[in-house]
Design a protein around this motif. Structure first.
Motif, PDB file in Angstrom:
ATOM      1  N   PRO A 115       6.502 -16.928 -16.330  1.00 13.35           N
ATOM      2  CA  PRO A 115       5.444 -15.863 -16.972  1.00 13.35           C
ATOM      3  C   PRO A 115       5.202 -14.838 -16.071  1.00 13.35           C
ATOM      4  N   VAL A 116       5.874 -13.941 -15.959  1.00  7.92           N
ATOM      5  CA  VAL A 116       5.668 -12.553 -14.982  1.00  7.92           C
ATOM      6  C   VAL A 116       5.485 -11.380 -15.905  1.00  7.92           C
ATOM      7  N   SER A 117       4.751 -10.487 -15.468  1.00  6.92           N
ATOM      8  CA  SER A 117       4.521  -9.222 -16.188  1.00  6.92           C
ATOM      9  C   SER A 117       4.633  -8.112 -15.085  1.00  6.92           C
ATOM     10  N   LYS A 118       5.303  -7.038 -15.445  1.00  8.29           N
ATOM     11  CA  LYS A 118       5.241  -6.058 -14.634  1.00  8.29           C
ATOM     12  C   LYS A 118       3.929  -5.266 -14.739  1.00  8.29           C
ATOM     13  N   GLU A 119       3.365  -5.131 -15.900  1.00  8.40           N
ATOM     14  CA  GLU A 119       2.038  -4.654 -16.310  1.00  8.40           C
ATOM     15  C   GLU A 119       1.198  -5.275 -15.249  1.00  8.40           C
ATOM     16  N   ASP A 120       1.021  -6.468 -15.418  1.00 10.18           N
ATOM     17  CA  ASP A 120       0.100  -7.396 -14.551  1.00 10.18           C
ATOM     18  C   ASP A 120       0.159  -7.039 -13.156  1.00 10.18           C
ATOM     19  N   TYR A 121       1.492  -7.019 -12.777  1.00 12.14           N
ATOM     20  CA  TYR A 121       1.642  -6.822 -11.246  1.00 12.14           C
ATOM     21  C   TYR A 121       1.264  -5.372 -10.838  1.00 12.14           C
ATOM     22  N   ILE A 122       1.521  -4.369 -11.558  1.00 13.08           N
ATOM     23  CA  ILE A 122       1.035  -3.159 -11.224  1.00 13.08           C
ATOM     24  C   ILE A 122      -0.217  -3.016 -11.311  1.00 13.08           C
ATOM     25  N   ARG A 123      -0.934  -3.566 -12.132  1.00 15.98           N
ATOM     26  CA  ARG A 123      -2.466  -3.685 -12.307  1.00 15.98           C
ATOM     27  C   ARG A 123      -3.051  -4.637 -11.070  1.00 15.98           C
ATOM     28  N   LYS A 124      -2.533  -5.519 -10.840  1.00 18.07           N
ATOM     29  CA  LYS A 124      -2.989  -6.200  -9.464  1.00 18.07           C
ATOM     30  C   LYS A 124      -2.843  -5.573  -8.376  1.00 18.07           C
ATOM     31  N   THR A 125      -1.545  -5.104  -8.006  1.00 16.15           N
ATOM     32  CA  THR A 125      -1.449  -4.350  -6.942  1.00 16.15           C
ATOM     33  C   THR A 125      -2.058  -2.917  -6.942  1.00 16.15           C
ATOM     34  N   SER A 126      -2.339  -2.341  -7.827  1.00 12.87           N
ATOM     35  CA  SER A 126      -3.285  -1.300  -8.122  1.00 12.87           C
ATOM     36  C   SER A 126      -4.875  -1.454  -7.565  1.00 12.87           C
ATOM     37  N   ARG A 127      -5.127  -2.511  -8.020  1.00 14.94           N
ATOM     38  CA  ARG A 127      -6.506  -2.918  -7.552  1.00 14.94           C
ATOM     39  C   ARG A 127      -6.661  -3.111  -6.034  1.00 14.94           C
ATOM     40  N   GLU A 128      -5.593  -4.072  -5.728  1.00 14.16           N
ATOM     41  CA  GLU A 128      -5.452  -4.348  -4.210  1.00 14.16           C
ATOM     42  C   GLU A 128      -5.243  -3.263  -3.427  1.00 14.16           C
ATOM     43  N   ARG A 129      -4.757  -2.343  -3.676  1.00  9.65           N
ATOM     44  CA  ARG A 129      -4.214  -1.162  -3.010  1.00  9.65           C
ATOM     45  C   ARG A 129      -5.571  -0.069  -2.934  1.00  9.65           C
ATOM     46  N   ILE A 130      -6.094   0.057  -4.028  1.00 10.24           N
ATOM     47  CA  ILE A 130      -7.608   0.958  -4.039  1.00 10.24           C
ATOM     48  C   ILE A 130      -8.494   0.222  -2.980  1.00 10.24           C
ATOM     49  N   ARG A 131      -8.629  -0.948  -3.239  1.00 17.68           N
ATOM     50  CA  ARG A 131      -9.362  -1.715  -2.277  1.00 17.68           C
ATOM     51  C   ARG A 131      -9.085  -1.585  -0.674  1.00 17.68           C
ATOM     52  N   ILE A 132      -7.939  -1.619  -0.251  1.00 26.99           N
ATOM     53  CA  ILE A 132      -7.523  -1.398   1.099  1.00 26.99           C
ATOM     54  C   ILE A 132      -7.606  -0.080   1.226  1.00 26.99           C
ATOM     55  N   PHE A 133      -7.248   0.884   0.469  1.00 27.67           N
ATOM     56  CA  PHE A 133      -7.427   2.406   0.938  1.00 27.67           C
ATOM     57  C   PHE A 133      -8.937   2.884   1.014  1.00 27.67           C
ATOM     58  N   GLU A 134      -9.577   2.157   0.333  1.00 24.36           N
ATOM     59  CA  GLU A 134     -11.099   2.568   0.213  1.00 24.36           C
ATOM     60  C   GLU A 134     -11.702   1.853   1.466  1.00 24.36           C
ATOM     61  N   GLU A 135     -11.571   0.782   1.635  1.00 22.52           N
ATOM     62  CA  GLU A 135     -11.972   0.140   3.048  1.00 22.52           C
ATOM     63  C   GLU A 135     -11.419   0.951   4.076  1.00 22.52           C
ATOM     64  N   THR A 136     -10.036   1.213   4.392  1.00 18.48           N
ATOM     65  CA  THR A 136      -9.379   1.498   5.631  1.00 18.48           C
ATOM     66  C   THR A 136      -9.645   3.021   5.601  1.00 18.48           C
ATOM     67  N   TYR A 137      -9.317   3.814   4.681  1.00 18.68           N
ATOM     68  CA  TYR A 137      -9.326   5.390   4.890  1.00 18.68           C
ATOM     69  C   TYR A 137     -10.470   5.880   4.164  1.00 18.68           C
ATOM     70  N   LEU A 138     -10.919   5.764   2.992  1.00 13.89           N
ATOM     71  CA  LEU A 138     -11.731   6.669   2.310  1.00 13.89           C
ATOM     72  C   LEU A 138     -13.337   6.390   3.070  1.00 13.89           C
ATOM     73  N   SER A 139     -13.558   5.117   3.505  1.00 15.11           N
ATOM     74  CA  SER A 139     -14.770   4.825   4.164  1.00 15.11           C
ATOM     75  C   SER A 139     -14.973   5.769   5.303  1.00 15.11           C
ATOM     76  N   ARG A 140     -13.936   6.318   5.941  1.00 18.68           N
ATOM     77  CA  ARG A 140     -13.965   7.350   7.032  1.00 18.68           C
ATOM     78  C   ARG A 140     -13.981   8.645   6.809  1.00 18.68           C
ATOM     79  N   THR A 141     -14.187   9.173   5.801  1.00 20.54           N
ATOM     80  CA  THR A 141     -14.000  10.655   5.368  1.00 20.54           C
ATOM     81  C   THR A 141     -15.294  11.210   4.930  1.00 20.54           C
ATOM     82  N   GLU A 142     -16.337  10.669   5.454  1.00 21.88           N
ATOM     83  CA  GLU A 142     -17.613  11.338   5.255  1.00 21.88           C
ATOM     84  C   GLU A 142     -17.788  12.619   5.614  1.00 21.88           C
ATOM     85  N   GLY A 143     -18.382  13.724   4.919  1.00 21.55           N
ATOM     86  CA  GLY A 143     -18.542  15.069   5.268  1.00 21.55           C
ATOM     87  C   GLY A 143     -17.257  15.740   4.785  1.00 21.55           C
ATOM     88  N   THR A 144     -16.229  15.089   4.008  1.00 18.23           N
ATOM     89  CA  THR A 144     -14.836  15.713   3.637  1.00 18.23           C
ATOM     90  C   THR A 144     -14.688  15.089   2.192  1.00 18.23           C
TER      91      THR A 144
END
Length: 161
Positions: A62-91
């Motif tokens: 029971p695996v789905s490409k769409e589910d994997y993409i959705r889950k991976t997208s959420r996880e990567r957005i979280r990582i990129f928000e915490e790791t990078y976007l949070s440090r862009t103040e003023g830009t």
């Protein structure tokens, strides 16, 4: 010779989850701040890794490409928000995710967004694939509609004293 106006207002940082991502981000952020440009953090979910999910699904799992993409997208957005976007103040900054062949999606995105510059690492997550097929960075260099800044990696970054 014709005058050439260089106006860098939209910078794309093409980031993966490799050891090069931090150094690439710092170069892109520094350029965006210095030039008062918008910074777009771009990440590509590589479709070649998803093809194995079709094989697994064909075996009744029971695996789905769409589910994997959705889950991976959420996880990567979280990582990129915490790791990078949070440090862009003023830009002005945002995160964009795409699914596909990395160099094709990067070049397509650069064209669509009318980016003025892309900043990317010379190596990514898989060094072997670069040796066998040519690196994503090399392909972007050849096909990019805008200037490309190549970041060599963490050991070439000057750290604050």
């Amino acid at each position: 010779m014709e005058d050439c106006e260089v106006n860098l207002k939209k910078i794309v940082a093409a980031l993966d989850l490799s050891a090069y991502a931090e150094t690439t981000f710092m170069h892109a952020l520094s350029l965006a701040r210095s030039l008062q440009a918008e910074l777009i953090i771009l990440n590509i979910i590589n479709i070649s890794g998803l093809q194995s999910l079709d094989l697994v699904a064909s075996q009744g799992f029971p695996v789905s490409k769409e589910d994997y993409i959705r889950k991976t997208s959420r996880e990567r957005i979280r990582i990129f928000e915490e790791t990078y976007l949070s440090r862009t103040e003023g830009t002005a900054a945002k995160i964009e995710l795409r699914v596909g062949v990395p160099f094709e999606e990067i070049v397509r995105f650069l064209r669509k967004e009318k980016a003025d510059m892309v900043v990317m690492g010379t190596k990514g997550r898989t060094d072997l694939a670069g040796v066998l097929f040519g690196s994503t960075a090399e392909k972007v260099f050849r096909h990019s509609p805008c200037a490309v800044v190549s970041v060599r990696g963490p050991r070439h970054c000057r750290l604050p004293e």
